[in-house]
Motif scaffolding. Structure first.
Motif, mmCIF file in Angstrom:
data_model
loop_
_atom_site.group_PDB
_atom_site.id
_atom_site.type_symbol
_atom_site.label_atom_id
_atom_site.label_comp_id
_atom_site.label_asym_id
_atom_site.label_seq_id
_atom_site.Cartn_x
_atom_site.Cartn_y
_atom_site.Cartn_z
ATOM 1 N N LYS A 18 0.842 -1.201 0.000
ATOM 2 C CA LYS A 18 0.000 0.000 0.000
ATOM 3 C C LYS A 18 0.877 1.251 0.000
ATOM 4 O O LYS A 18 0.654 2.191 -0.764
ATOM 5 N N THR A 19 1.912 1.251 0.830
ATOM 6 C CA THR A 19 2.840 2.375 0.897
ATOM 7 C C THR A 19 3.606 2.526 -0.405
ATOM 8 O O THR A 19 3.765 3.644 -0.927
ATOM 9 N N LEU A 20 4.099 1.437 -0.954
ATOM 10 C CA LEU A 20 4.845 1.455 -2.211
ATOM 11 C C LEU A 20 4.001 2.048 -3.334
ATOM 12 O O LEU A 20 4.466 2.919 -4.073
ATOM 13 N N ILE A 21 2.784 1.621 -3.435
ATOM 14 C CA ILE A 21 1.905 2.116 -4.496
ATOM 15 C C ILE A 21 1.598 3.600 -4.303
ATOM 16 O O ILE A 21 1.693 4.396 -5.238
ATOM 17 N N ALA A 22 1.273 3.988 -3.068
ATOM 18 C CA ALA A 22 0.908 5.389 -2.810
ATOM 19 C C ALA A 22 2.096 6.342 -2.951
ATOM 20 O O ALA A 22 1.957 7.428 -3.510
ATOM 21 N N GLU A 23 3.267 5.950 -2.435
ATOM 22 C CA GLU A 23 4.409 6.857 -2.408
ATOM 23 C C GLU A 23 5.285 6.781 -3.653
ATOM 24 O O GLU A 23 6.074 7.685 -3.886
ATOM 25 N N CYS A 24 5.166 5.720 -4.439
ATOM 26 C CA CYS A 24 6.063 5.564 -5.580
ATOM 27 C C CYS A 24 5.305 5.355 -6.892
ATOM 28 O O CYS A 24 5.405 6.166 -7.801
ATOM 29 N N VAL A 25 4.555 4.295 -6.973
ATOM 30 C CA VAL A 25 3.961 3.898 -8.255
ATOM 31 C C VAL A 25 3.032 4.974 -8.811
ATOM 32 O O VAL A 25 3.098 5.297 -9.997
ATOM 33 N N TYR A 26 2.181 5.546 -7.972
ATOM 34 C CA TYR A 26 1.237 6.553 -8.464
ATOM 35 C C TYR A 26 1.912 7.879 -8.825
ATOM 36 O O TYR A 26 1.291 8.740 -9.430
ATOM 37 N N GLN A 27 3.180 8.039 -8.464
ATOM 38 C CA GLN A 27 3.891 9.286 -8.738
ATOM 39 C C GLN A 27 4.521 9.323 -10.131
ATOM 40 O O GLN A 27 5.009 10.358 -10.558
ATOM 41 N N TYR A 28 4.558 8.185 -10.815
ATOM 42 C CA TYR A 28 5.234 8.082 -12.113
ATOM 43 C C TYR A 28 4.316 7.522 -13.186
ATOM 44 O O TYR A 28 3.371 6.803 -12.894
ATOM 45 N N LYS A 29 4.639 7.841 -14.404
ATOM 46 C CA LYS A 29 4.005 7.225 -15.565
ATOM 47 C C LYS A 29 5.131 6.466 -16.262
ATOM 48 O O LYS A 29 5.982 7.045 -16.931
ATOM 49 N N PHE A 30 5.182 5.169 -16.044
ATOM 50 C CA PHE A 30 6.278 4.342 -16.533
ATOM 51 C C PHE A 30 6.168 4.107 -18.034
ATOM 52 O O PHE A 30 5.087 3.867 -18.551
ATOM 53 N N LYS A 31 7.318 4.158 -18.714
ATOM 54 C CA LYS A 31 7.358 3.897 -20.155
ATOM 55 C C LYS A 31 7.316 2.408 -20.461
ATOM 56 O O LYS A 31 6.734 1.990 -21.448
ATOM 57 N N ASP A 32 7.993 1.628 -19.616
ATOM 58 C CA ASP A 32 8.036 0.180 -19.825
ATOM 59 C C ASP A 32 8.338 -0.527 -18.501
ATOM 60 O O ASP A 32 8.543 0.111 -17.472
ATOM 61 N N GLU A 33 8.365 -1.834 -18.548
ATOM 62 C CA GLU A 33 8.567 -2.637 -17.343
ATOM 63 C C GLU A 33 9.956 -2.419 -16.744
ATOM 64 O O GLU A 33 10.102 -2.394 -15.526
ATOM 65 N N GLN A 34 10.960 -2.244 -17.577
ATOM 66 C CA GLN A 34 12.318 -2.020 -17.080
ATOM 67 C C GLN A 34 12.420 -0.715 -16.292
ATOM 68 O O GLN A 34 13.046 -0.672 -15.238
ATOM 69 N N GLN A 35 11.807 0.328 -16.795
ATOM 70 C CA GLN A 35 11.821 1.607 -16.093
ATOM 71 C C GLN A 35 11.095 1.485 -14.760
ATOM 72 O O GLN A 35 11.550 1.994 -13.738
#
Length: 71
Positions: A18-35
């Motif tokens: 939950k913390t990872l998604i809120a503090e990191c994942v939702y903050q970026y628009k990833f170009k691909d899986e590697q990024q």
């Protein structure tokens, strides 16, 4: 995985994700899986483990708590 009728079994993992998604994942628009993998790795290694204070660890970072335990 949690056993039947044992809702607290996965509490630590669920809290982390939950913390990872809120503090990191939702903050970026990833170009691909590697990024995505690189940014998430950097978040965990440079912020979550080394700087972020964790209430369950007495408001220490995971790194500080580990050093304190090994003394």
């Amino acid at each position: 995985m949690s056993r039947k009728e044992n809702c607290r079994d996965n509490a630590v993992a669920e809290s982390f994700f939950k913390t990872l998604i809120a503090e990191c994942v939702y903050q970026y628009k990833f170009k691909d899986e590697q990024q995505a993998a690189l940014i998430i790795f950097k978040y965990i290694e440079t912020w979550y483990n080394r700087k972020r204070l964790h209430s369950t660890l007495g408001y220490l970072s995971a790194e500080e708590f580990g050093k304190k335990l090994n003394k």
